[in-house]
Design an enzyme around this catalytic site. Structure first.
Site, PDB file in Angstrom:
ATOM      1  N   PRO A 325     -21.119 -16.412  28.715  1.00  0.00           N
ATOM      2  CA  PRO A 325     -19.898 -17.216  28.816  1.00  0.00           C
ATOM      3  C   PRO A 325     -19.552 -17.853  27.473  1.00  0.00           C
ATOM      4  O   PRO A 325     -20.419 -18.047  26.618  1.00  0.00           O
ATOM      5  CB  PRO A 325     -20.269 -18.293  29.847  1.00  0.00           C
ATOM      6  CG  PRO A 325     -21.487 -17.788  30.548  1.00  0.00           C
ATOM      7  CD  PRO A 325     -22.202 -16.919  29.573  1.00  0.00           C
ATOM      8  N   GLY A 329     -17.799 -14.086  19.782  1.00  0.00           N
ATOM      9  CA  GLY A 329     -17.858 -14.097  18.328  1.00  0.00           C
ATOM     10  C   GLY A 329     -17.302 -12.821  17.731  1.00  0.00           C
ATOM     11  O   GLY A 329     -17.251 -11.781  18.396  1.00  0.00           O
ATOM     12  N   MET A 330     -16.888 -12.903  16.468  1.00  0.00           N
ATOM     13  CA  MET A 330     -16.347 -11.729  15.792  1.00  0.00           C
ATOM     14  C   MET A 330     -17.452 -10.827  15.235  1.00  0.00           C
ATOM     15  O   MET A 330     -17.258  -9.636  15.065  1.00  0.00           O
ATOM     16  CB  MET A 330     -15.406 -12.159  14.655  1.00  0.00           C
ATOM     17  CG  MET A 330     -14.106 -12.736  15.146  1.00  0.00           C
ATOM     18  SD  MET A 330     -12.880 -12.938  13.831  1.00  0.00           S
ATOM     19  CE  MET A 330     -13.540 -14.368  12.977  1.00  0.00           C
ATOM     20  N   LYS A 345     -28.628 -11.537  21.173  1.00  0.00           N
ATOM     21  CA  LYS A 345     -27.522 -11.352  20.224  1.00  0.00           C
ATOM     22  C   LYS A 345     -27.746 -10.077  19.423  1.00  0.00           C
ATOM     23  O   LYS A 345     -28.832  -9.850  18.887  1.00  0.00           O
ATOM     24  CB  LYS A 345     -27.445 -12.553  19.274  1.00  0.00           C
ATOM     25  CG  LYS A 345     -27.315 -13.898  19.984  1.00  0.00           C
ATOM     26  CD  LYS A 345     -27.467 -15.082  19.047  1.00  0.00           C
ATOM     27  CE  LYS A 345     -26.278 -15.244  18.130  1.00  0.00           C
ATOM     28  NZ  LYS A 345     -26.350 -16.540  17.390  1.00  0.00           N
ATOM     29  N   ASP A 380     -34.250 -21.497  16.220  1.00  0.00           N
ATOM     30  CA  ASP A 380     -35.131 -20.405  15.814  1.00  0.00           C
ATOM     31  C   ASP A 380     -34.696 -19.123  16.514  1.00  0.00           C
ATOM     32  O   ASP A 380     -34.166 -19.151  17.626  1.00  0.00           O
ATOM     33  CB  ASP A 380     -36.580 -20.741  16.183  1.00  0.00           C
ATOM     34  CG  ASP A 380     -37.575 -19.769  15.576  1.00  0.00           C
ATOM     35  OD1 ASP A 380     -37.221 -19.064  14.601  1.00  0.00           O
ATOM     36  OD2 ASP A 380     -38.713 -19.703  16.065  1.00  0.00           O
TER      37      ASP A 380
END
Length: 594
Positions: A325, A329-330, A345, A380
């Site tokens: 949610p 991000g680009m 990520k 981290d």
């Protein structure tokens, strides 16, 4: 099943060489950690920072060295699979009475998976679960114990606290140790809230000091009957260069803040790391063992335990991985598992304008964060390659999102040949899940929660100032790039535009020379790489009147060149700022601030 006969001429030699490789690694790791004491005593802060960065690279260097040796001396990659079964059994034998067996098992996994091709190695060849228990590993009688135990009475408590400090044998004079001990004693008595000491009153203190940045920390617990009280005593240098106990930290929350995942690891001389982790878990039972190993500088072991925890969680949950949610991000594509408190990520294959970066540049930014002092303000990250997930745990929307924006990073196949499809992610970062600050702030604005708004904005500015003190310019300072931890701290987590503060050029927006320039909707002045114009931050950050009011009251200096330039100049001159991992209101009154 493993073969019963251990008759390969190479199996024991390979196992022994791998154990030699690990022992060399831990010997070097421990020696570097032990040297932190001398760097602290001599106030070698830049040396401490340099050693912190270099120690992070130790593990990969030793794995590479060991892999090269095994290939050169034994052609290890050409050995048949039954020999690798034998190698593992011999290695288990070498772990008997070893003081770091869990670390040695992880080292074995790292070397083995480097040598054996992914399609060859199977869980039988590596340590999926520990083969040797770390419970009750003991030092030799002549060695320093994991912790010291003291049994003071009410009359001897002051002397015991003094002796406790002396036992660390710091080679630098205290400014006023009796005065420091008196304040520690007063704080302790206030926390115990009772004058009566129980039959089992003792103080247990880990025998290694915890060094980080400009501080050394005594870590232990007070046991009074059935009550256990964790504590830590930060020791700093005062303005005259003498030592002082700066504060007394008590309770799990204080210790959690000291060992937070958004702070750099400690340097501490440990013979038996698992015993330190077990002791620390008694102080912070909510903290995962993986994070404690990370806090002790043993990041690879932290990754191993995290992945085991994640696989265990997958087996005992049924929800699906989904697109995370929040605002997308680009540069990074982010997904999560609702029942698991982390986010995943991966770097996209392409980025829309005005982003101008590459995959290698983004990976370089994350490496910078890993090697830098995160001062409690940068989350981290755990970095993994070739991570396999069950296909059925992915939502179709998430698969489509990855195939659209990062097709080079995903493979769907049945590599194990077990009839079950897997999603293989080529390269992945994993972070603690935080509440995005923009969402947290929006909820507060909609609810009219004035106190929450004020706290969020003040914490946001404090986070930026802590980063500046650590020589970090966050780059994109939008609210969405910051998150809120469970204890209300604001942490930065979008690293693709960070720079060293000392590499930035802080400028004022030039005065327009013509009416056309003044009325222009475009930037009419020259902007060079690394140019930063602080006065332009306001339109992007302070569109809400309530936010603007709080921000201008507490952090208006962030909109001026002077703040940024003065910090840059001091850092370039060699100054190392103090950033305290505890509430500065807890500092003793006699302590000299920086």
């Amino acid at each position: 099943m493993f073969p019963q006969r251990l008759d390969s001429p190479h199996a024991y030699a390979i196992a022994k060489a791998m154990m030699d490789g690990f022992n060399r690694h831990y010997r070097l790791f421990r020696a570097e950690s032990a040297r932190a004491k001398h760097r602290f005593e001599t106030a070698d802060w830049h040396g401490q920072q340099r050693a912190q960065r270099e120690r992070i690279e130790f593990y990969d260097l030793r794995v590479k060295e060991c892999t090269m040796r095994l290939e050169k001396e034994f052609q290890a990659g050409a050995q048949p699979m039954d020999v690798w079964h034998q190698i593992k059994l011999h290695y288990i034998g070498l772990l008997v009475n070893h003081h770091q067996p869990e670390l040695a098992e992880t080292f074995f996994n790292s070397v083995t998976t480097k040598i054996l091709h992914r399609t060859h190695f199977h869980n039988d060849f590596i340590f999926v679960r520990p083969a040797v228990s770390t419970e009750y590993i003991e030092n030799e009688e002549t060695a320093r114990p994991t912790y010291w135990a003291y049994y003071p009475s009410r009359e001897t408590l002051r002397d015991t606290l003094t002796q406790l400090i002396h036992n660390f044998r710091l080679q630098r004079e205290f400014a006023d140790l009796p005065g420091d001990v008196a304040q520690v004693l007063a704080a302790l008595q206030e926390r115990l809230q009772q004058a009566q000491l129980r039959a089992n009153f003792q103080i247990q203190v880990l025998s290694g000091l915890f060094y980080r940045n400009k501080g050394a920390y005594v870590v232990g617990k007070v046991i009074n009957g059935f009550t256990e009280l964790p504590f830590a005593l930060p020791i700093l240098h005062d303005e005259a260069g003498r030592l002082t106990i700066d504060a007394a930290l008590f309770g799990e929350d204080d210790l959690q803040m000291l060992f937070a995942f958004a702070r750099a690891s400690f340097m501490v001389d440990m013979e038996i790391p698992s015993a330190y982790v077990q002791f620390l878990r008694s102080l912070m039972p909510r903290k995962p063992r993986a994070e404690l190993y990370n806090a002790l500088g043993l990041a690879k072991q932290g990754k191993t335990l995290f992945y085991r925890d994640f696989l265990y969680h997958l087996r005992h949950s049924t929800d699906q991985l989904r697109i995370a949610p929040g605002i997308k991000g680009m540069v990074m594509l982010v997904f999560d598992l609702p029942s698991f408190p982390y986010v995943f990520k991966l770097i996209k294959d392409y980025y829309p304008p005005p982003k101008e970066t590459t995959r290698e540049q983004v990976k370089g930014k994350y490496l910078l964060v890993k090697q830098h002092d995160r001062v409690g303000r940068m989350a981290d990250t755990l970095e993994y390659s070739l991570v396999a997930f069950p296909r059925q745990r992915f939502s179709d929307e998430l698969i489509a999102e990855i195939q659209k924006f990062a097709p080079s990073q995903i493979e769907i196949s049945d590599r194990d040949g077990d009839g079950q499809q897997e999603v293989i992610i080529q390269h992945l970062y994993i972070e603690r899940r935080l509440i995005p600050l923009n969402m947290h702030l929006q909820e507060a604005l909609e609810a009219g929660a004035r106190q929450q708004i004020e706290h969020s904005v003040i914490e946001y500015g404090n986070a930026i100032k802590d980063l500046v003190a650590a020589n970090i310019f966050p780059g994109d300072m939008l609210w969405k790039n910051f998150g809120v931890t469970r204890d209300g701290k604001v942490v930065f987590y979008d690293y693709d535009e960070i720079e060293y503060l000392t590499d930035c050029h802080f400028r004022r927006v030039p005065q327009p020379r013509t009416e056309e320039e003044e009325m222009s909707g475009e930037i009419w002045y020259t902007v060079r790489p690394h140019d930063v114009f602080p006065e332009t931050f306001a339109p992007f950050l302070l569109g809400n009147d309530a936010v603007r009011e709080v921000f201008m009251q507490h952090h208006a200096d962030l909109l001026g060149v002077e703040f940024w330039q003065s910090h840059k100049e001091r850092i370039l001159a060699g100054h190392v700022y103090d950033v305290f991992p505890y509430d500065t209101r807890r500092r003793f009154t006699h302590a000299a601030g920086a």
